[in-house]
Enzyme design. Sequence first.
Site, short mmCIF file in Angstrom:
data_model
loop_
_atom_site.label_atom_id
_atom_site.label_comp_id
_atom_site.label_asym_id
_atom_site.label_seq_id
_atom_site.Cartn_x
_atom_site.Cartn_y
_atom_site.Cartn_z
N ARG A 74 0.15 -34.14 -13.04
CA ARG A 74 -0.87 -34.78 -13.87
C ARG A 74 -1.54 -33.78 -14.82
O ARG A 74 -1.79 -32.64 -14.44
CB ARG A 74 -1.94 -35.44 -12.98
CG ARG A 74 -1.37 -36.59 -12.19
CD ARG A 74 -2.41 -37.52 -11.59
NE ARG A 74 -1.76 -38.38 -10.61
CZ ARG A 74 -1.02 -39.45 -10.91
NH1 ARG A 74 -0.88 -39.82 -12.16
NH2 ARG A 74 -0.44 -40.15 -9.96
N ASP A 75 -1.80 -34.27 -16.03
CA ASP A 75 -2.49 -33.43 -17.03
C ASP A 75 -3.92 -33.17 -16.54
O ASP A 75 -4.60 -34.07 -16.05
CB ASP A 75 -2.50 -34.15 -18.39
CG ASP A 75 -2.84 -33.20 -19.52
OD1 ASP A 75 -1.95 -32.93 -20.35
OD2 ASP A 75 -4.00 -32.72 -19.57
N ILE A 76 -4.36 -31.94 -16.68
CA ILE A 76 -5.69 -31.55 -16.19
C ILE A 76 -6.80 -32.21 -17.01
O ILE A 76 -7.93 -32.36 -16.53
CB ILE A 76 -5.83 -30.01 -16.22
CG1 ILE A 76 -6.88 -29.53 -15.22
CG2 ILE A 76 -6.11 -29.49 -17.62
CD1 ILE A 76 -6.82 -28.03 -14.96
N HIS A 84 7.59 -29.60 -22.89
CA HIS A 84 7.06 -30.64 -22.00
C HIS A 84 6.98 -31.97 -22.73
O HIS A 84 6.85 -32.02 -23.95
CB HIS A 84 5.69 -30.27 -21.44
CG HIS A 84 4.66 -29.94 -22.49
ND1 HIS A 84 4.60 -28.71 -23.12
CD2 HIS A 84 3.66 -30.68 -23.04
CE1 HIS A 84 3.60 -28.71 -23.99
NE2 HIS A 84 3.03 -29.90 -23.98
P1 5GP Z 1 0.33 -29.79 -25.62
O1 5GP Z 1 -0.99 -29.84 -26.33
O2 5GP Z 1 0.91 -28.39 -25.61
O3 5GP Z 1 1.32 -30.82 -26.04
O4 5GP Z 1 0.00 -30.16 -24.11
C1 5GP Z 1 -0.48 -29.28 -23.17
C2 5GP Z 1 -1.21 -30.07 -22.12
O5 5GP Z 1 -1.40 -29.24 -20.98
C3 5GP Z 1 -2.60 -30.55 -22.55
O6 5GP Z 1 -2.63 -31.98 -22.54
C4 5GP Z 1 -3.53 -29.93 -21.51
O7 5GP Z 1 -4.58 -30.81 -21.12
C5 5GP Z 1 -2.59 -29.61 -20.37
N1 5GP Z 1 -3.01 -28.48 -19.56
C6 5GP Z 1 -3.51 -27.29 -20.02
N2 5GP Z 1 -3.76 -26.47 -18.98
C7 5GP Z 1 -3.40 -27.14 -17.86
C8 5GP Z 1 -3.43 -26.81 -16.46
O8 5GP Z 1 -3.81 -25.72 -16.04
N3 5GP Z 1 -2.98 -27.77 -15.59
C9 5GP Z 1 -2.55 -29.00 -16.00
N4 5GP Z 1 -2.16 -29.86 -15.06
N5 5GP Z 1 -2.51 -29.35 -17.32
C10 5GP Z 1 -2.93 -28.43 -18.22
#
Ligand code: 5GP
Length: 119
Positions: free
Chosen positions: A34-36, A104
Amino acid sequence: MTSQTPSDCLFCKIVAGEIPSDRVAESERSVAFRDISPAAPVHVLVVPRRHEPTVGALAAASGDDLADVFRLAARVAEQEGVADAHRMIVNTGAGAGQTVFHAHVHVLAGAAFTEGSMV
Ligand code: 5GP
Ligand code: ZN
């Protein structure tokens, strides 16, 4: 484009279990957690175990890994009960909002998606 080596990559550490995550599914090649900071009631990230900075780089490096990420994302959507109403989103490059440079796919559901609107 910014890229990180696996030793300083957040998602490599999550895959390795060095940083905790709420894991919802996994396969031999991919991990889903799950996204944080969820942007919708269902917000799961699906990542390949292999480190590549973008989905495009993953596609070039391994079609099997690329296919597996989307296969697991579809399984997550089934598990979450949103197989018929979800979005799979891939951000590529800082200019498009990519913040973690380990490939991702976001699986998002439960929000009111606007029909006909891509973003
Ligand atoms: P991006 O913006 O690169 O497409 O997505 C990265 C995602 O990683 C973001 O939605 C952010 O909330 C999530 N994220 C960042 N740090 C962490 C973390 O430590 N744990 C989890 N589960 N998600 C994270
Ligand atoms: Zn990584």
